[in-house]
Design an enzyme around this catalytic site. Structure first.
Site, short mmCIF file in Angstrom:
data_model
loop_
_atom_site.label_atom_id
_atom_site.label_comp_id
_atom_site.label_asym_id
_atom_site.label_seq_id
_atom_site.Cartn_x
_atom_site.Cartn_y
_atom_site.Cartn_z
CE LYS A 122 77.95 41.88 -22.30
NZ LYS A 122 77.41 43.17 -22.77
CD GLU A 206 85.73 42.27 -15.61
OE1 GLU A 206 85.31 42.59 -16.72
OE2 GLU A 206 85.24 42.69 -14.54
CG HIS A 241 73.90 42.10 -10.21
ND1 HIS A 241 74.96 42.75 -9.62
CD2 HIS A 241 74.09 40.79 -9.94
CE1 HIS A 241 75.76 41.87 -9.04
NE2 HIS A 241 75.25 40.67 -9.21
NE ARG A 298 69.67 48.54 -21.83
CZ ARG A 298 70.55 47.80 -21.18
NH1 ARG A 298 71.12 46.79 -21.79
NH2 ARG A 298 70.86 48.08 -19.92
#
Ligand code: MV4
Length: 509
Positions: A122, A206, A241, A298
């Site tokens: 990431k 972050e 999530h 994907r």
């Protein structure tokens, strides 16, 4: 035909459930033969029945079947398939699997294995975004190893911060840290979760965006350097999530923001030499500033809402790209028409904290009619196995405007009957009537808020008696609706029912 184009005669579908069915349908429409693979729990599954051939790949646990690179490759070899479609989940974003396909001369219907590996790390994806001029959430651009560095970086960014797994994605191994003193325990938990899920405990930081919207851009890229975006999907309605409702267009996105985010998405896809269908996830803050989060390399669960508003068949386009064809449309040819909404119907009990509810589907009535699409992986009489994700179908509606799409979804939900297992359909009935949803005024806290409101509504004396009466009425209505004989489980048979049955058989009573 261009010299770098090649025909695909047979595709192995390395997945199960509704997405395997979706891919099989696309192949059949294109005259391509399909090979299904199945675990012992899926012998009678819908995807097995719909494919041209099917091969067993092992026992029920996915580690020994759908996640086994060797077993899937053996099935591909034995069947003579020339390409593999991985669907989503399982091996879809496994760079080692894509590489193994490439090495054997099997066409992997997706991006190059190097792209999967790059975007799977990431912080590498964040560095590519920065290099492409795409705004990212302020934070670190390298994975962080030692606790001292993490504490220093967190202080520099400013609390609250998000601790995320460098090999993660989709919120796994993610922790919100509100203050410096919470960092050590959050770090320990994030690391152990990341180690367990991805075998890698490195993390990055972050700045935490408060009350964000989750908006993603669909892209398609061919092997000739053409990259197009198919606009946005609004995915803010999530639970743990997991997305539960998606729509396109997003009620939040203005024409300028749409153009801007589309341009950003194309810039990043071009920079990494992307090939195939992909999705760039963004957080959008209260001031409508977009920040790149991560790229999914994907096909996504929610691709049908984009298909509905753009008229592009994303799965067929993936296959054309894999055959080496050039994208047949320019960006100016694409537009969003009308509005689409998707509800993910899970075999879960919303009354019991969304506990999985596997078992036999004893009766099934699927909604239909104008503007309704149900992408299902199940059928009446089939037993939903305990071993896999409990998604049983995706209900997608299209209409000319958002209010009409909401009305249509309510209508479709009212037609839907699933007996034998619990589903999330009652949750959607409530969500589609919520004023905040109707206004398009919601963020990522919508589901939690809705569930809290429901708990309030449920409190008070006499609730149980009313609930029992309501359940009895509902049970009867469902039996009638599904034309189940009430005597099957010993319930008394009413004279009305007897008369009805005689009438249906043309006899006189
Ligand atoms: C965030 C965030 C706030 N700030 N990152 C959750 C899933 C994964 N795709 C990213 N997620 C978030 N990342 C920063 N820097 C808030 C979330 C988040 C969230 C995002 C989208 C939809 C629902 C969510 C629920 C909780 C947290």
């Amino acid at each position: 035909m261009r010299t770098d184009e090649h025909a695909l005669g047979k595709v192995l579908v390395a997945n199960r459930g509704e997405i395997a069915v979706r891919v099989i349908r696309a192949c059949r429409e294109m005259g391509i033969r399909t090979v299904a693979v199945y675990s012992e729990a899926d012998r009678a599954a819908l995807h097995v029945r719909l494919a041209d051939e099917a091969r067993p790949i092992g026992p029920a646990p996915s580690r020994e079947s759908y996640l086994s690179i060797d077993r899937v490759l053996e099935a591909a070899e034995a069947s003579g398939a020339e390409a593999v479609h991985p669907g989503y989940g399982f091996l879809a974003e496994n760079a080692a699997f894509a590489r193994a396909c490439e090495e054997r001369g099997l066409t992997f219907i997706g991006p190059r294995s190097e792209t999967i590996a790059l975007m799977g790390e990431k912080t590498a994806a964040r560095r590519e975004a920065v290099a492409a001029g795409v705004p990212v959430v302020p934070g670190t651009l390298e994975p962080l190893a030692d606790e001292g560095t993490i504490a220093r970086e967190a202080a520099r960014i400013g609390f609250p911060v998000m601790l995320k797994a460098a090999s993660g994605g989709g919120g796994k191994g993610m922790r919100l840290v509100k203050a410096a003193e919470d960092l050590p325990s959050a770090l320990a938990r994030a690391r152990s979760e990341a180690k367990g899920a991805f075998g890698d405990d490195s993390v990055y930081l972050e700045k935490a965006i408060v009350g964000p919207r989750h908006i993603e851009i669909q892209v398609l890229a061919d092997r000739h350097g053409n990259v197009r975006h198919l606009f946005e999907r609004e995915c803010s309605i999530q639970r743990r999530h997991q997305k539960v409702i998606e729509e396109s267009p997003s009620p939040l996105v203005t024409p300028q923001l749409r153009r801007h985010m589309g341009t950003l998405a194309v810039a990043l896809a071009e920079r990494v030499g992307y090939v195939g269908a992909g999705t760039l996830e963004f957080l959008v803050d209260a001031d409508r500033n977009p920040y790149f989060l991560e790229m999914n390399t994907r096909l996504q669960v929610e691709h049908p809402v984009t298909e509905a508003v753009t008229g592009i068949d994303i799965v067929q386009t993936q296959i054309r790209i894999a055959r080496g064809e050039a994208l047949p449309f320019a960006q100016e040819d694409l537009q969003q028409r009308g509005h689409a909404i998707e509800c993910r119907v899970y075999a879960e009990d919303p009354e019991a904290g969304f506990l999985p509810s596997p078992g036999r589907i004893v009766a099934l009535r699927v909604p239909d009619g104008p503007g309704v699409r149900d992408d299902s992986g199940v059928y009446e009489g089939w037993e939903v196995p305990v071993h896999y994700d409990p998604l049983i179908s995706k209900l997608i509606v299209w209409a000319g405007s958002r209010p009409e799409a909401i009305q249509r979804m309510r209508r479709a939900l009212s037609e839907y009957r699933v007996l034998g297992i619990q589903t999330t359909l009652p949750f959607f009935q409530r969500a589609l009537r919520h004023p905040a949803f109707e206004r398009g005024d919601f963020d990522t806290s919508f589901v939690a808020t809705l569930l809290e409101e429901e708990e309030w509504a449920g409190a008070g004396p006499g609730t149980v008696a009313v609930a029992v009466a309501a359940a009895a009425i509902r049970e009867l209505r469902e039996r009638q609706a599904a034309r189940l004989r009430p005597t099957e489980d010993g319930a008394p048979r009413s004279p009305w029912w007897e008369a009805g049955v005689r009438q249906a058989h043309g006899r006189r009573g």
